[in-house]
Design a protein around this motif. Structure first.
Motif, PDB file in Angstrom:
ATOM      1  N   SER A 282      21.389 -33.152  43.971  1.00  0.00           N
ATOM      2  CA  SER A 282      21.538 -31.420  42.345  1.00  0.00           C
ATOM      3  C   SER A 282      22.766 -30.960  42.437  1.00  0.00           C
ATOM      4  CB  SER A 282      20.770 -30.341  43.583  1.00  0.00           C
ATOM      5  OG  SER A 282      21.032 -30.307  45.433  1.00  0.00           O
TER       6      SER A 282
ATOM      7  N   ARG B 164      34.919 -25.266  34.459  1.00  0.00           N
ATOM      8  CA  ARG B 164      33.369 -24.897  34.721  1.00  0.00           C
ATOM      9  C   ARG B 164      32.423 -26.304  35.192  1.00  0.00           C
ATOM     10  NH1 ARG B 164      30.803 -21.252  30.537  1.00  0.00           N
ATOM     11  NH2 ARG B 164      32.156 -19.453  31.593  1.00  0.00           N
ATOM     12  N   GLY B 165      32.318 -27.575  34.460  1.00  0.00           N
ATOM     13  CA  GLY B 165      32.341 -28.262  34.445  1.00  0.00           C
ATOM     14  C   GLY B 165      31.303 -28.693  33.975  1.00  0.00           C
ATOM     15  N   PHE B 166      30.682 -27.441  33.183  1.00  0.00           N
ATOM     16  CA  PHE B 166      29.502 -28.466  31.972  1.00  0.00           C
ATOM     17  C   PHE B 166      29.082 -26.893  31.038  1.00  0.00           C
ATOM     18  CE2 PHE B 166      28.396 -25.126  36.448  1.00  0.00           C
ATOM     19  CZ  PHE B 166      28.217 -24.258  35.496  1.00  0.00           C
TER      20      PHE B 166
ATOM     21  N   ILE C   8      30.044 -21.444  47.912  1.00  0.00           N
ATOM     22  CA  ILE C   8      30.383 -21.500  46.972  1.00  0.00           C
ATOM     23  C   ILE C   8      30.823 -20.237  46.397  1.00  0.00           C
ATOM     24  CG2 ILE C   8      27.949 -20.690  45.792  1.00  0.00           C
ATOM     25  CD1 ILE C   8      28.717 -22.238  43.527  1.00  0.00           C
ATOM     26  N   GLN C   9      29.610 -19.085  47.788  1.00  0.00           N
ATOM     27  CA  GLN C   9      30.011 -17.046  47.042  1.00  0.00           C
ATOM     28  C   GLN C   9      31.706 -17.310  47.688  1.00  0.00           C
ATOM     29  OE1 GLN C   9      27.998 -15.875  51.197  1.00  0.00           O
ATOM     30  NE2 GLN C   9      28.933 -14.018  49.894  1.00  0.00           N
TER      31      GLN C   9
ATOM     32  N   PRO D 196      27.337 -26.055  47.697  1.00  0.00           N
ATOM     33  CA  PRO D 196      26.691 -24.877  47.337  1.00  0.00           C
ATOM     34  C   PRO D 196      26.217 -24.197  48.092  1.00  0.00           C
ATOM     35  CG  PRO D 196      25.084 -27.232  47.991  1.00  0.00           C
ATOM     36  CD  PRO D 196      26.668 -27.494  47.658  1.00  0.00           C
TER      37      PRO D 196
ATOM     38  N   TYR E 278      29.711 -30.662  43.884  1.00  0.00           N
ATOM     39  CA  TYR E 278      29.931 -29.612  44.773  1.00  0.00           C
ATOM     40  C   TYR E 278      29.306 -29.034  45.257  1.00  0.00           C
ATOM     41  CZ  TYR E 278      26.813 -26.470  42.283  1.00  0.00           C
ATOM     42  OH  TYR E 278      25.164 -26.180  41.947  1.00  0.00           O
TER      43      TYR E 278
ATOM     44  N   THR F 162      25.278 -32.972  41.701  1.00  0.00           N
ATOM     45  CA  THR F 162      26.894 -33.390  40.353  1.00  0.00           C
ATOM     46  C   THR F 162      26.802 -33.035  39.143  1.00  0.00           C
ATOM     47  OG1 THR F 162      25.517 -35.713  42.015  1.00  0.00           O
ATOM     48  CG2 THR F 162      27.149 -35.393  40.086  1.00  0.00           C
ATOM     49  N   LEU F 163      27.669 -32.546  38.545  1.00  0.00           N
ATOM     50  CA  LEU F 163      28.495 -31.801  37.524  1.00  0.00           C
ATOM     51  C   LEU F 163      28.422 -33.014  37.152  1.00  0.00           C
ATOM     52  CD1 LEU F 163      30.830 -29.240  38.766  1.00  0.00           C
ATOM     53  CD2 LEU F 163      28.844 -28.455  38.236  1.00  0.00           C
ATOM     54  N   PRO F 164      28.084 -32.593  35.208  1.00  0.00           N
ATOM     55  CA  PRO F 164      28.322 -33.423  34.421  1.00  0.00           C
ATOM     56  C   PRO F 164      29.513 -34.719  34.382  1.00  0.00           C
ATOM     57  CG  PRO F 164      27.491 -31.481  33.329  1.00  0.00           C
ATOM     58  CD  PRO F 164      27.843 -30.986  34.892  1.00  0.00           C
ATOM     59  N   ASN F 165      30.325 -33.528  35.358  1.00  0.00           N
ATOM     60  CA  ASN F 165      31.924 -34.792  34.737  1.00  0.00           C
ATOM     61  C   ASN F 165      32.008 -35.593  36.211  1.00  0.00           C
ATOM     62  OD1 ASN F 165      32.396 -33.132  36.486  1.00  0.00           O
ATOM     63  ND2 ASN F 165      33.772 -32.569  36.424  1.00  0.00           N
TER      64      ASN F 165
ATOM     65  N   LYS G 294      38.335 -10.122  42.755  1.00  0.00           N
ATOM     66  CA  LYS G 294      38.138 -10.705  44.396  1.00  0.00           C
ATOM     67  C   LYS G 294      39.302 -11.147  44.424  1.00  0.00           C
ATOM     68  CE  LYS G 294      33.431 -10.123  44.238  1.00  0.00           C
ATOM     69  NZ  LYS G 294      32.052 -11.192  44.771  1.00  0.00           N
TER      70      LYS G 294
ATOM     71  N   ARG H 204      20.837 -24.047  36.768  1.00  0.00           N
ATOM     72  CA  ARG H 204      20.298 -24.405  34.948  1.00  0.00           C
ATOM     73  C   ARG H 204      18.426 -24.488  35.164  1.00  0.00           C
ATOM     74  NH1 ARG H 204      21.343 -29.040  37.739  1.00  0.00           N
ATOM     75  NH2 ARG H 204      20.416 -30.793  36.991  1.00  0.00           N
ATOM     76  N   LYS H 205      18.438 -24.339  36.740  1.00  0.00           N
ATOM     77  CA  LYS H 205      16.565 -25.098  36.121  1.00  0.00           C
ATOM     78  C   LYS H 205      15.716 -23.570  36.269  1.00  0.00           C
ATOM     79  CE  LYS H 205      16.170 -29.508  38.760  1.00  0.00           C
ATOM     80  NZ  LYS H 205      16.726 -30.370  37.236  1.00  0.00           N
TER      81      LYS H 205
ATOM     82  N   ARG I 131      33.525 -21.892  43.686  1.00  0.00           N
ATOM     83  CA  ARG I 131      33.545 -23.255  44.172  1.00  0.00           C
ATOM     84  C   ARG I 131      34.238 -23.984  44.219  1.00  0.00           C
ATOM     85  NH1 ARG I 131      30.701 -25.272  38.963  1.00  0.00           N
ATOM     86  NH2 ARG I 131      32.953 -26.160  38.101  1.00  0.00           N
TER      87      ARG I 131
ATOM     88  N   ARG J  45      30.521 -18.979  38.390  1.00  0.00           N
ATOM     89  CA  ARG J  45      30.849 -19.053  39.958  1.00  0.00           C
ATOM     90  C   ARG J  45      30.417 -20.667  39.570  1.00  0.00           C
ATOM     91  NH1 ARG J  45      27.296 -16.175  44.384  1.00  0.00           N
ATOM     92  NH2 ARG J  45      28.839 -14.839  44.707  1.00  0.00           N
ATOM     93  N   GLY J  46      29.436 -20.941  38.762  1.00  0.00           N
ATOM     94  CA  GLY J  46      29.325 -22.025  38.681  1.00  0.00           C
ATOM     95  C   GLY J  46      28.276 -23.401  39.782  1.00  0.00           C
ATOM     96  N   ASP J  47      27.328 -22.498  39.662  1.00  0.00           N
ATOM     97  CA  ASP J  47      26.645 -23.070  40.891  1.00  0.00           C
ATOM     98  C   ASP J  47      25.390 -23.680  39.849  1.00  0.00           C
ATOM     99  OD1 ASP J  47      24.341 -24.021  42.618  1.00  0.00           O
ATOM    100  OD2 ASP J  47      24.630 -21.794  43.492  1.00  0.00           O
ATOM    101  N   PHE J  48      25.576 -24.776  39.685  1.00  0.00           N
ATOM    102  CA  PHE J  48      24.829 -25.913  38.506  1.00  0.00           C
ATOM    103  C   PHE J  48      23.372 -25.830  38.900  1.00  0.00           C
ATOM    104  CE2 PHE J  48      24.006 -29.950  36.172  1.00  0.00           C
ATOM    105  CZ  PHE J  48      24.699 -29.447  35.237  1.00  0.00           C
ATOM    106  N   ARG J  49      23.193 -25.596  39.918  1.00  0.00           N
ATOM    107  CA  ARG J  49      21.644 -26.027  40.292  1.00  0.00           C
ATOM    108  C   ARG J  49      20.962 -24.477  39.645  1.00  0.00           C
ATOM    109  NH1 ARG J  49      22.014 -24.773  46.345  1.00  0.00           N
ATOM    110  NH2 ARG J  49      23.378 -23.540  45.774  1.00  0.00           N
TER     111      ARG J  49
END
Lengths: 451, 228
Positions: free
Chosen positions: A56, B133-135, A70-71, A67, A65, A58-61, A2, B101-102, A74, B95-99
């Motif tokens: 929804s 990736r951040g996670f 994101i396509q 959403p 991001y 917030t990343l662990p760090n 891509k 995960r649920k 990210r 892509r890293g869409d953390f949402r």
């Protein structure tokens, strides 16, 4: 691979673009020409202008991001967007336009107005009816911009429209370098004077285009995605010209035109000089329940029978894919001699079925909204069963009605909507068609009057 | 009102008489019926007893016989790695869409509870991937379930992503993990469950399992969301 995943190695690939810093090669990042800005302003994504929900996303760090876009890869609040101010580095060759076709008088008048809008860097909405011949009208204006050394893009929400447009533009401007950008494209991005792309790709541009044309603004996903509207405004230069093309302007476009943010231009007559067929609504009573018992509304049956006797072909639209099996059965029970063929978006035989209709092998085709745009069958009528269904937007209904009477040999076609209720959406569609027809009549009247 | 995690359609809890009369909290599914229907769950009685592959019979599958009958590792997989699952992982991981995960959190937690493990651990990702990736996607899959970090990645010359290597490369890959300092004291004589996202060749999770066994775990099993 891509486009977004490729590392940017050359300065020219950043001209007028906005690329996340992690996709730019480290040697380039420190170049003084590269301008970097944070990807987020608070919770607002600077690429698509929409806000990220902290809960929804917030990343662990600790970063958030977006959403919504994101396509396109990210974007997080730790990222920066890299850009180089668009330098318009083109070696223009004159004359740009190699197209030798001729515009009708009306098309030519309209195309003058488009060019004037480009020259004055005005934001414009061109309301051209279905089947008006929009693309050719763009040519003179684009030619002017290219010869002036300006950067031009034509974007559409739909990939298939881009792919259809690209060869036509390449043929019309064959000395001009052209980049075609879309999600699954192969090959790398190239800096070109003329860009043809999906509206999603505009998210990668920043103050790039002097002239930006956005086709089919009423189509999915542009109409329902505020991020794409933001992207189109951000992809053009602050003093650039933005032209929206549509056959069915949505409320926000009409409102923007009324407020004077956009200049509205009309082309209310089709290329063959005739008016749009108007929508006639026929009331039904709970057609869906009836259909599941194998029966169809009497008025529809009578109309279809009449069409069969006069050998007049037609399209029958239904709201949902789930309606098609029952509708097919009801049709087969009512008209035992007729071949009933249904087609929908994910139908593997979709293309084969459409070409059977085109080759006149079929008397009619039953379909969902997939055939609302871009498909032209000569000499047909259009019937919609269940036009009150929420799946049909005003834009979709006007487009569906616009399937009738497209050829010069048969400029009239019947358009009948069979509906349980006369909804606001149907009324608006009727009004839009009546409105452009009123404008068209005035023009026809003016043109026959001696000057 | 909640929305489907994948397609954003509105999902409503199913309220029937039984639900009304018992006082347990209403659970709203994370996926709508249409999205859920695209995934193929692997019933335990229709899978390879060693690796958890979906199959009609319950004899050991050909891949597992290559590992040797005596190889003690057992894995349970919840879903087939079909197109829908591939798309899920490409959206969630790459892509890293953390949402997202649920989506399978409840399934994973249920499977963890059924295993009666004393220690639940996850396959780590290397530092660089974690940065971009951040996670850690495996931690995300089990939600707030407490996991213990038993393994960490060793610096190997990792040229390619795991998903970019072929079967041979993977099978001959050297031990990528080592035990974290507190691991040995935590797992001696305990039942250890190792969680990963996808079981492909089984190489990765077996590397981890052999470390756990060597450190004195009495029982080691794997749990993966997908198999394929």
């Amino acid at each position: 691979m891509k486009v977004g995943l490729m590392m940017i190695e050359q300065l020219s690939e950043l001209y007028g673009r906005q690329i996340p810093s992690r996709d730019v090669s480290p040697s380039l990042l420190n170049d003084s020409a590269v301008c970097r800005r944070p990807a987020f302003d608070g919770a607002y994504c600077q690429r698509c202008g929409q806000s990220a929900d902290r809960r929804s996303t917030t990343l662990p760090n600790g970063a958030i991001y977006c959403p919504h876009c994101i396509q396109m890869g990210r974007l997080t609040s730790n990222d920066e967007l890299c850009t180089i101010a668009e330098p318009n580095q083109f070696t223009s060759r004159l004359p740009a336009l190699t197209w030798t076709g001729v515009l009708t008088t009306l098309q030519a008048a309209c195309s003058h107005r488009i060019q004037a809008a480009f020259e004055q860097r005005q934001d414009t909405l061109l309301w051209a009816v279905t089947g008006a011949g929009k693309t050719e009208m763009l040519f003179p204006g684009i030619a002017w911009a290219l010869e002036a050394g300006l950067r031009v893009a034509v974007a559409s929400p739909r990939v298939d429209v881009c792919l259809e447009l690209a060869p036509r533009l390449q043929a019309a401007f064959n000395a001009v370098d052209q980049a075609v950008l879309y999600g699954d494209m192969k090959g790398a991005y190239q800096y070109c004077q003329l860009t043809i792309c999906t509206t999603h790709q505009l998210l990668r541009f920043y103050h790039a285009f002097d002239v930006l044309v956005v086709d089919e603004v009423d189509a999915f996903p542009f109409a329902s995605d505020p991020g794409l509207k933001y992207a189109s405004e951000q992809a053009k230069k602050p003093n650039g010209a933005l032209l929206y093309l549509t056959a069915t302007p949505s409320d926000w476009l009409q409102r923007a035109a009324r407020k004077g943010e956009l200049v509205m231009t009309y082309l209310p007559i089709r290329y063959h000089g005739h008016l749009l067929p108007e929508i006639k609504v026929v009331r039904t009573r709970d057609w869906r329940a009836k259909m599941h018992q194998g029966r169809l509304p009497d008025r529809l049956v009578r109309q279809m029978r009449e069409n069969f006797t006069h050998r007049r072909r037609f399209l029958l639209f239904a709201p949902h894919v789930a309606d098609l099996p029952a509708l097919k059965r009801a049709l087969e029970l009512t008209f035992p001699g007729e071949t009933v063929v249904t087609v929908h978006a994910t139908d593997p035989e979709r293309h084969a079925k459409v070409s059977r209709m085109r080759s006149r092998e079929l008397n009619f085709l039953v379909t969902t909204t997939i055939l609302e745009r871009g498909v032209t069958f000569p000499e047909i009528d259009v019937f919609v069963l269940g036009a009150e269904d929420q799946v049909f937007s005003t834009a979709a209904l006007v487009q569906i009605a616009g399937r009738a009477g497209r050829s010069a040999s048969d400029p009239d076609g019947a358009v009948r909507f069979y509906a349980n209720q006369l909804t606001e959406v149907i009324k608006t569609a009727q009004q839009q068609i009546k409105f452009v027809n009123r404008k068209a009549r005035r023009i026809q009247h003016d043109s026959v009057r001696p000057m | 009102m909640t929305q489907c995690v994948l397609c954003e359609r509105v999902v409503a809890p199913v309220i029937d008489l039984k639900k009304l009369l018992d006082f347990s909290p209403l659970t709203v599914p994370q996926l709508c019926q249409i999205c859920q229907g695209r995934f193929v769950a692997i019933p335990p009685d229709q899978s390879c007893p060693k690796c958890g592959r979906h199959q009609e019979i319950t004899t050991i599958c050909p891949d597992c016989t290559q590992w040797g009958i005596d190889e003690p590792f057992i894995n349970r997989a919840l879903y087939e790695y079909n197109e829908a699952m591939k798309t899920f992982f490409s959206d969630y991981k790459f892509r890293g869409d953390f949402r997202l995960r649920k989506a399978f959190e409840a399934d994973m937690k249920r499977a963890i509870n059924v295993s009666h493990a004393d220690v639940v651990t996850i396959i780590p990702v290397d530092e660089q991937t974690l940065q971009t990736r951040g996670f850690n996607q495996v931690v995300g899959l089990v939600g707030d379930y407490p996991v213990v970090a038993l393994f960490e990645t060793q610096t190997t010359n990792k040229g390619k992503r795991q998903s970019e290597r072929n079967r041979h490369d993977r099978m001959t890959a050297p031990q990528p993990f080592r035990l974290t300092p507190p691991a040995t004291s935590l797992i001696a004589g305990k039942r250890v469950l190792i969680i990963d996202d996808v079981y492909t060749t089984g190489r990765t999770i077996r590397h981890a399992a052999s470390l756990a066994r060597a450190a004195g775990a009495s029982w080691v099993q794997g749990l993966t969301l997908a198999h394929g």
